[in-house]
Design an enzyme around this catalytic site. Structure first.
Site, mmCIF file in Angstrom:
data_model
loop_
_atom_site.group_PDB
_atom_site.id
_atom_site.type_symbol
_atom_site.label_atom_id
_atom_site.label_comp_id
_atom_site.label_asym_id
_atom_site.label_seq_id
_atom_site.Cartn_x
_atom_site.Cartn_y
_atom_site.Cartn_z
ATOM 1 N N HIS A 1 0.433 -11.923 2.037
ATOM 2 C CA HIS A 1 -0.578 -11.174 1.286
ATOM 3 C C HIS A 1 -1.287 -12.017 0.228
ATOM 4 O O HIS A 1 -2.499 -11.892 0.040
ATOM 5 C CB HIS A 1 0.058 -9.938 0.645
ATOM 6 N N TYR A 18 0.823 -1.209 0.000
ATOM 7 C CA TYR A 18 0.000 0.000 0.000
ATOM 8 C C TYR A 18 0.859 1.261 0.000
ATOM 9 O O TYR A 18 0.372 2.344 -0.345
ATOM 10 C CB TYR A 18 -0.927 0.051 1.222
#
Length: 276
Positions: free
Chosen positions: A109, A51
């Site tokens: 992830h 991010y």
């Protein structure tokens, strides 16, 4: 009366409503949204290496008048950092950016690219044993990925973070999680805002003088799924927070359960084959 942190249900100690920060990549906006959420009562903050906002999340936590030990903080190791050495090095970098000595939950992830269960999860076990991470999580894992991970981990697999909302209800994965003592955490719980203006959510929202996002979040809560909606403005952060006061009837829950629309919002080329 506005909800307080004590009003947030927990799943094995994890607040079931949190703040997601995906695509919250303007530094000042991210700092302010994290600070606003925490001071409003949120106690669960979710970010990820990819991010690009871990430093801003850390600054928001630092600015908020909330003790670090009261915050459940999660981040994720990206798919090009999943070798044994890279997991250790990138997690240390994440901690530095976040300004913390530990994270409450560290996720793999995706089961993709550099992910090799034996080597990747050996590093996660080491971080867990060193108390650098308090829980091990996975994200975008199908049941067979979780089963395989458990074969390689000494630490328990605590949670699986997946896309889940009224238009992608994840019935099979929810059943699996229930049977395997696995917490489900929903990203994109508002279907990237597509719940707004969508029936039957609009009709249910009108009955409660609520918003469609609040209905979607209340439905997930009824299903035992933790939600981490992304929001940047105080208005949206508050609207999501006030979903905690909404209680759906059995008939309303069944109406949402009966939605047949299937709309996966996140499906990269490296996603699980089962998503094809």
């Amino acid at each position: 009366m506005a909800p307080t942190p004590a009003d947030v249900p927990t799943a094995d100690g994890v607040p079931m409503l949190g703040l997601g920060t995906w695509e919250n990549d303007d530094y000042d906006d991210c700092v302010q949204s994290v600070k606003t959420a925490l001071e409003m009562g949120y106690r669960h903050i979710d970010t990820a290496q990819i991010y690009g906002n871990e430093a801003a999340v850390g600054e928001g936590i630092e600015q908020a008048d909330v003790p670090r030990e009261d915050i459940f903080l999660a981040t994720k190791v990206w798919i090009d950092q999943l070798s044994y050495d890279d997991v250790l090095a990138s997690t240390e970098e994440s901690l530095e950016k976040l300004g913390t000595e530990y994270v409450d939950l560290l996720y793999v992830h995706w089961p993709a690219r550099e992910y090799e269960p034996a080597e990747t999860l050996r590093a996660f076990d080491e971080l867990y044993d060193d108390d650098v991470i308090h829980r091990v999580g996975v994200s975008n894992f199908e049941p067979h990925h979780v089963d395989e991970a458990r074969e390689h981990l000494d630490a328990p697999v605590f949670a699986d973070q997946v896309e889940c909302h009224p238009f992608l209800q994840q019935e099979e994965l929810r059943e699996y999680a229930d049977s395997e003592s696995l917490e489900l955490v929903a990203y994109s719980p508002l279907a990237r805002s597509d719940v707004i203006g969508a029936e039957p959510l609009t009709e249910i929202a009108a009955e409660h003088d609520a918003s469609e996002p609040q209905v979607a979040l209340a439905w997930l809560r009824e299903k035992g799924v933790t939600a981490i909606p992304k929001a940047t403005s105080e208005e949206h952060i508050r609207d999501n927070w006030e979903s905690l006061t909404l209680e759906l009837s059995d008939d309303e829950i069944e109406t949402i359960d009966a939605i047949t629309r299937k709309d996966r919002k996140v499906n990269p080329g490296f996603g699980p084959d089962a998503w094809e």
